[in-house]
Write a protein that holds these residues in place. Structure first.
Motif, PDB file in Angstrom:
ATOM      1  N   LEU A  90       0.810  -1.216   0.000  1.00 30.19           N
ATOM      2  CA  LEU A  90       0.000   0.000   0.000  1.00 30.19           C
ATOM      3  C   LEU A  90       0.848   1.272   0.000  1.00 30.19           C
ATOM      4  O   LEU A  90       0.308   2.367  -0.194  1.00 30.19           O
ATOM      5  CB  LEU A  90      -0.939  -0.001   1.207  1.00 30.19           C
ATOM      6  N   HIS A  91       2.151   1.149   0.209  1.00 29.53           N
ATOM      7  CA  HIS A  91       3.040   2.309   0.116  1.00 29.53           C
ATOM      8  C   HIS A  91       3.436   2.607  -1.332  1.00 29.53           C
ATOM      9  O   HIS A  91       3.955   3.685  -1.625  1.00 29.53           O
ATOM     10  CB  HIS A  91       4.318   2.074   0.938  1.00 29.53           C
ATOM     11  N   ASP A  92       3.215   1.640  -2.225  1.00 24.93           N
ATOM     12  CA  ASP A  92       3.648   1.760  -3.624  1.00 24.93           C
ATOM     13  C   ASP A  92       2.591   2.532  -4.420  1.00 24.93           C
ATOM     14  O   ASP A  92       1.626   1.954  -4.926  1.00 24.93           O
ATOM     15  CB  ASP A  92       3.860   0.366  -4.207  1.00 24.93           C
ATOM     16  N   LYS A  93       2.759   3.842  -4.538  1.00 22.87           N
ATOM     17  CA  LYS A  93       1.769   4.675  -5.230  1.00 22.87           C
ATOM     18  C   LYS A  93       1.681   4.331  -6.712  1.00 22.87           C
ATOM     19  O   LYS A  93       0.604   4.374  -7.307  1.00 22.87           O
ATOM     20  CB  LYS A  93       2.121   6.157  -5.051  1.00 22.87           C
ATOM     21  N   ALA A  94       2.815   3.985  -7.333  1.00 22.59           N
ATOM     22  CA  ALA A  94       2.790   3.625  -8.757  1.00 22.59           C
ATOM     23  C   ALA A  94       1.922   2.388  -8.976  1.00 22.59           C
ATOM     24  O   ALA A  94       1.149   2.316  -9.939  1.00 22.59           O
ATOM     25  CB  ALA A  94       4.207   3.392  -9.267  1.00 22.59           C
ATOM     26  N   SER A  95       2.043   1.405  -8.091  1.00 28.90           N
ATOM     27  CA  SER A  95       1.231   0.193  -8.188  1.00 28.90           C
ATOM     28  C   SER A  95      -0.243   0.513  -7.976  1.00 28.90           C
ATOM     29  O   SER A  95      -1.111   0.016  -8.703  1.00 28.90           O
ATOM     30  CB  SER A  95       1.694  -0.830  -7.150  1.00 28.90           C
ATOM     31  N   LEU A  96      -0.541   1.358  -7.006  1.00 27.95           N
ATOM     32  CA  LEU A  96      -1.926   1.734  -6.734  1.00 27.95           C
ATOM     33  C   LEU A  96      -2.533   2.500  -7.914  1.00 27.95           C
ATOM     34  O   LEU A  96      -3.691   2.285  -8.279  1.00 27.95           O
ATOM     35  CB  LEU A  96      -1.998   2.583  -5.466  1.00 27.95           C
ATOM     36  N   GLN A  97      -1.754   3.386  -8.508  1.00 23.32           N
ATOM     37  CA  GLN A  97      -2.240   4.131  -9.662  1.00 23.32           C
ATOM     38  C   GLN A  97      -2.503   3.200 -10.846  1.00 23.32           C
ATOM     39  O   GLN A  97      -3.514   3.330 -11.548  1.00 23.32           O
ATOM     40  CB  GLN A  97      -1.225   5.210 -10.046  1.00 23.32           C
ATOM     41  N   SER A  98      -1.588   2.266 -11.074  1.00 28.46           N
ATOM     42  CA  SER A  98      -1.779   1.286 -12.141  1.00 28.46           C
ATOM     43  C   SER A  98      -3.020   0.440 -11.869  1.00 28.46           C
ATOM     44  O   SER A  98      -3.817   0.161 -12.779  1.00 28.46           O
ATOM     45  CB  SER A  98      -0.548   0.381 -12.247  1.00 28.46           C
ATOM     46  N   GLY A  99      -3.197   0.029 -10.602  1.00 26.81           N
ATOM     47  CA  GLY A  99      -4.374  -0.768 -10.235  1.00 26.81           C
ATOM     48  C   GLY A  99      -5.661  -0.003 -10.444  1.00 26.81           C
ATOM     49  O   GLY A  99      -6.668  -0.564 -10.911  1.00 26.81           O
ATOM     50  N   ALA A 100      -5.655   1.293 -10.111  1.00 24.65           N
ATOM     51  CA  ALA A 100      -6.843   2.128 -10.322  1.00 24.65           C
ATOM     52  C   ALA A 100      -7.176   2.221 -11.814  1.00 24.65           C
ATOM     53  O   ALA A 100      -8.350   2.128 -12.212  1.00 24.65           O
ATOM     54  CB  ALA A 100      -6.620   3.521  -9.738  1.00 24.65           C
ATOM     55  N   ALA A 101      -6.151   2.402 -12.639  1.00 27.43           N
ATOM     56  CA  ALA A 101      -6.369   2.488 -14.084  1.00 27.43           C
ATOM     57  C   ALA A 101      -6.919   1.173 -14.635  1.00 27.43           C
ATOM     58  O   ALA A 101      -7.838   1.162 -15.462  1.00 27.43           O
ATOM     59  CB  ALA A 101      -5.063   2.848 -14.783  1.00 27.43           C
ATOM     60  N   LEU A 102      -6.370   0.050 -14.175  1.00 28.42           N
ATOM     61  CA  LEU A 102      -6.857  -1.257 -14.618  1.00 28.42           C
ATOM     62  C   LEU A 102      -8.297  -1.474 -14.191  1.00 28.42           C
ATOM     63  O   LEU A 102      -9.128  -1.955 -14.974  1.00 28.42           O
ATOM     64  CB  LEU A 102      -5.971  -2.373 -14.050  1.00 28.42           C
ATOM     65  N   PHE A 103      -8.602  -1.096 -12.955  1.00 30.50           N
ATOM     66  CA  PHE A 103      -9.967  -1.281 -12.466  1.00 30.50           C
ATOM     67  C   PHE A 103     -10.954  -0.452 -13.281  1.00 30.50           C
ATOM     68  O   PHE A 103     -12.000  -0.955 -13.707  1.00 30.50           O
ATOM     69  CB  PHE A 103     -10.066  -0.892 -10.993  1.00 30.50           C
ATOM     70  N   MET A 104     -10.636   0.812 -13.517  1.00 31.01           N
ATOM     71  CA  MET A 104     -11.568   1.686 -14.225  1.00 31.01           C
ATOM     72  C   MET A 104     -11.733   1.266 -15.688  1.00 31.01           C
ATOM     73  O   MET A 104     -12.803   1.423 -16.268  1.00 31.01           O
ATOM     74  CB  MET A 104     -11.086   3.134 -14.156  1.00 31.01           C
ATOM     75  N   ASN A 105     -10.690   0.716 -16.291  1.00 32.46           N
ATOM     76  CA  ASN A 105     -10.753   0.346 -17.703  1.00 32.46           C
ATOM     77  C   ASN A 105     -11.322  -1.049 -17.950  1.00 32.46           C
ATOM     78  O   ASN A 105     -11.919  -1.285 -19.009  1.00 32.46           O
ATOM     79  CB  ASN A 105      -9.362   0.443 -18.331  1.00 32.46           C
ATOM     80  N   TYR A 106     -11.142  -1.960 -16.996  1.00 34.75           N
ATOM     81  CA  TYR A 106     -11.544  -3.345 -17.239  1.00 34.75           C
ATOM     82  C   TYR A 106     -12.656  -3.859 -16.316  1.00 34.75           C
ATOM     83  O   TYR A 106     -13.330  -4.828 -16.669  1.00 34.75           O
ATOM     84  CB  TYR A 106     -10.329  -4.279 -17.108  1.00 34.75           C
ATOM     85  N   CYS A 107     -12.839  -3.249 -15.167  1.00 33.24           N
ATOM     86  CA  CYS A 107     -13.794  -3.769 -14.178  1.00 33.24           C
ATOM     87  C   CYS A 107     -15.001  -2.863 -13.967  1.00 33.24           C
ATOM     88  O   CYS A 107     -16.097  -3.331 -13.664  1.00 33.24           O
ATOM     89  CB  CYS A 107     -13.103  -3.988 -12.825  1.00 33.24           C
ATOM     90  N   PHE A 108     -14.789  -1.554 -14.113  1.00 33.91           N
ATOM     91  CA  PHE A 108     -15.796  -0.588 -13.695  1.00 33.91           C
ATOM     92  C   PHE A 108     -17.056  -0.617 -14.553  1.00 33.91           C
ATOM     93  O   PHE A 108     -18.114  -0.169 -14.123  1.00 33.91           O
ATOM     94  CB  PHE A 108     -15.197   0.824 -13.701  1.00 33.91           C
ATOM     95  N   ALA A 109     -16.977  -1.146 -15.751  1.00 33.76           N
ATOM     96  CA  ALA A 109     -18.168  -1.230 -16.596  1.00 33.76           C
ATOM     97  C   ALA A 109     -19.260  -2.062 -15.935  1.00 33.76           C
ATOM     98  O   ALA A 109     -20.454  -1.802 -16.117  1.00 33.76           O
ATOM     99  CB  ALA A 109     -17.810  -1.820 -17.963  1.00 33.76           C
ATOM    100  N   CYS A 110     -18.851  -3.066 -15.146  1.00 35.68           N
ATOM    101  CA  CYS A 110     -19.823  -3.938 -14.459  1.00 35.68           C
ATOM    102  C   CYS A 110     -19.824  -3.726 -12.950  1.00 35.68           C
ATOM    103  O   CYS A 110     -20.877  -3.778 -12.315  1.00 35.68           O
ATOM    104  CB  CYS A 110     -19.515  -5.400 -14.747  1.00 35.68           C
ATOM    105  N   HIS A 111     -18.634  -3.534 -12.369  1.00 34.10           N
ATOM    106  CA  HIS A 111     -18.501  -3.457 -10.913  1.00 34.10           C
ATOM    107  C   HIS A 111     -18.227  -2.015 -10.468  1.00 34.10           C
ATOM    108  O   HIS A 111     -17.243  -1.407 -10.891  1.00 34.10           O
ATOM    109  CB  HIS A 111     -17.343  -4.334 -10.432  1.00 34.10           C
ATOM    110  N   SER A 112     -19.073  -1.502  -9.607  1.00 31.46           N
ATOM    111  CA  SER A 112     -18.826  -0.179  -9.043  1.00 31.46           C
ATOM    112  C   SER A 112     -18.029  -0.293  -7.746  1.00 31.46           C
ATOM    113  O   SER A 112     -17.826  -1.391  -7.214  1.00 31.46           O
ATOM    114  CB  SER A 112     -20.155   0.528  -8.752  1.00 31.46           C
ATOM    115  N   THR A 113     -17.564   0.844  -7.270  1.00 32.56           N
ATOM    116  CA  THR A 113     -17.028   0.957  -5.903  1.00 32.56           C
ATOM    117  C   THR A 113     -17.741   2.162  -5.288  1.00 32.56           C
ATOM    118  O   THR A 113     -17.161   3.221  -5.097  1.00 32.56           O
ATOM    119  CB  THR A 113     -15.496   1.158  -5.902  1.00 32.56           C
TER     120      THR A 113
END
Length: 244
Positions: free
Chosen positions: A32-55
């Motif tokens: 959770l200290h790795d901001k680059a990883s978190l940013q990449s994860g956010a981008a992946l979630f919004m591009n591949y998951c968010f169409a069906c799954h909200s947060t």
């Protein structure tokens, strides 16, 4: 004893959920200290998951602030529903449509990492395999007969089961040893594993955005209690000195 039995019975659903299909879970070494990883994860979630799954228990501006994403970049690249940056992260899919397409509404994923665990999500996203008998052409080792397509297939490629023959009780049996891609994806196997780990990292953050702050404050609280204990002990000795 009666209370203990009640408590153990209450834990059975949790134990069953953690056990899942019996597949050994891989360790998700998220950070959770790795901001680059978190940013990449956010981008992946919004591009591949968010169409069906909200947060839906998060707000775009809170995520942007916590992950050090400039608001203009968040608005331009990670908000696809035309809402303002201060609104909740709800997608546009209607529950009735999701139920018709997938058999059930796609669950909100804000707390999925706290419910399932990071290791479960990490293993699940790396356990899809081609299965022509399923509606979306894929199945999953961790969640058999899952009603979800393999949305990350363009990154991983077409995955298939690796099996080998092993002697069990004197007879040969085909044993699943893992998943392998056909190499048609945009990423190598190691890159895909890292991408999934980034996505898991983001979901762990989503489940408890103040986790790092909670742990930091926890050390201060434990230190305060340790010092307070010393003074309390000395005060107790002073009060009881004449009694003894």
């Amino acid at each position: 004893m009666k209370r203990l039995l009640i408590a153990l019975l209450a834990l059975i659903p949790t134990i069953a959920l953690a056990a899942g299909s019996g597949v050994k879970l891989d360790k998700a070494n998220y950070d959770l200290h790795d901001k680059a990883s978190l940013q990449s994860g956010a981008a992946l979630f919004m591009n591949y998951c968010f169409a069906c799954h909200s947060t839906q228990y998060q707000r775009y501006n809170r995520v942007a602030e916590d992950l050090s994403i400039p608001l203009d970049l968040m608005q331009e690249n990670l908000i696809f529903t035309g809402v303002k940056v201060g609104q909740l992260m709800e997608n546009a899919m209607q529950a009735d449509d999701a139920a018709a397409w997938f058999g059930a509404p796609a669950p909100d994923l804000t707390l999925v990492a706290r419910v399932r665990g990071a290791d479960w999500i990490y293993t699940y996203l790396r356990s899809f395999y081609a299965d022509e008998t399923r509606p979306f052409g894929v199945n999953n080792l961790v969640f058999p007969s899952v009603g979800m397509p393999h949305v990350l297939e363009e990154l991983q490629g077409v995955p298939s089961i690796k099996e080998e023959l092993r002697m069990i009780d004197g007879e040969e049996h085909a044993v699943v040893t893992g998943i392998e891609s056909d190499g048609s994806g945009e990423m190598s196997a190691d890159e895909y594993d890292q991408a999934v780990l980034d996505l898991v990292n983001f979901l762990v953050y989503s489940g408890e955005p103040i986790q790092l702050e909670r742990k930091r404050l926890g050390y201060w609280v434990m230190g305060f209690l340790a010092i307070f204990f010393v003074f309390s002990y000395l005060l107790k000795k002073e009060y009881w000195r004449d009694v003894h």
